[in-house]
Write a protein that holds these residues in place. Structure first.
Motif, PDB file in Angstrom:
ATOM      1  N   ASP A 200      32.245  40.992  38.047  1.00 54.24           N
ATOM      2  CA  ASP A 200      32.517  41.014  38.271  1.00 54.24           C
ATOM      3  C   ASP A 200      34.278  41.909  37.897  1.00 54.24           C
TER       4      ASP A 200
ATOM      5  N   ARG B  59      38.838  44.023  37.131  1.00 58.16           N
ATOM      6  CA  ARG B  59      37.868  42.541  36.720  1.00 58.16           C
ATOM      7  C   ARG B  59      38.473  41.373  37.374  1.00 58.16           C
ATOM      8  N   GLY B  60      37.462  41.326  38.354  1.00 57.83           N
ATOM      9  CA  GLY B  60      38.207  39.787  39.354  1.00 57.83           C
ATOM     10  C   GLY B  60      39.186  40.121  39.829  1.00 57.83           C
TER      11      GLY B  60
ATOM     12  N   ASP C  69      39.217  35.688  29.786  1.00 54.76           N
ATOM     13  CA  ASP C  69      38.419  36.003  31.217  1.00 54.76           C
ATOM     14  C   ASP C  69      37.720  34.759  29.621  1.00 54.76           C
TER      15      ASP C  69
END
Length: 242
Positions: free
Chosen positions: A136, A148-149, A210
């Motif tokens: 991601d 990221r994401g 995360d």
């Protein structure tokens, strides 16, 4: 135009020696003798590299480095920290603040000039274009932006190059020495443990929101970009096992 080197140092005799040797090498030189003046001179002259003393009047070199890294105009400018403090903890602190290199006084002038040349060559290299993706994580090389994401990841210049190299070689394990050659360049005289500092910073940025990690520590071998697994503690890279 010749590269501009900014020397931030309050010791007049050392400034004179640095100025002379840098001009002899063909560089333009601007100077500042305290931390507050350094920020003003940097804004006025847009230096291509900064030689920055740790102990300065008005504002410490560490704080100058931190503030320069917050400004988009100076975010990519190489910084060499000069200091009489030689303890490993101080080196780590300087690198964590955003310095690219670190030299302890007294230092060799030929070695300093070699580091200046190497850092300028590295910063002048034409960056790759396009977008890299891994899981991601998305790295836009044109915009110099990492997400990221969908979340923006703020990275310093060294962490950006380190992640770029790992994303271009997913799954491959690289030793500290291999990462130093690939990311810092073969002409840079940096201690191998410097890699651990920047890996730790990169991990912290990537894993902030995360619970998974994509940088794998391989015992007695090095580091690799790998598919997600439980994140390691944010304060360590298991460097003692390498």
């Amino acid at each position: 135009m010749k590269p501009m080197i900014m020397v931030v140092e309050d010791e007049a005799a050392l400034v004179t020696v640095l100025h002379y040797n840098l001009e002899k090498e063909g560089y333009r030189v601007c100077e500042a003798s305290d931390g507050e003046e350094a920020l003003t001179v940097a804004a006025e002259n847009a230096p291509d590299l900064v030689i920055l003393d740790w102990m300065l009047p008005m504002m410490s070199g560490i704080e100058v480095c931190r503030q320069l890294r917050r400004k988009p105009r100076h975010r990519e400018v190489p910084i060499i920290m000069l200091t009489a403090r030689g303890e490993e903890g101080d080196k780590v602190r300087g690198l964590n603040t955003g310095a690219d290199d670190y030299m302890t006084k007294p230092f060799s002038m030929p070695e300093l000039l070699a580091r200046v040349r190497a850092l300028l060559r590295r910063s002048a290299a034409v960056p790759s274009k396009g977008v890299l993706e891994f899981d991601d994580i998305q790295m836009d090389l044109n915009a110099h932006r990492v997400t990221r994401g969908g979340r923006y990841i703020h990275l310093g210049p060294t962490e950006f190059r380190l992640l770029q190299f790992l994303m271009q070689n997913p799954g491959s394990v690289f030793s500290r020495e291999e990462l130093l050659n690939a990311v810092w360049g073969p002409d840079i005289y940096v201690e191998p443990r410097t890699v651990d500092v920047h890996i730790r910073r990169l991990r912290k940025a990537l894993n902030e929101d995360d619970g998974t990690d994509v940088i794998r520590t391989v015992r007695a071998a090095g580091y690799a970009l790998d598919h997600k697994f439980p994140a390691e503690p944010a304060d360590g890279t298991l460097s003692a096992t390498l």
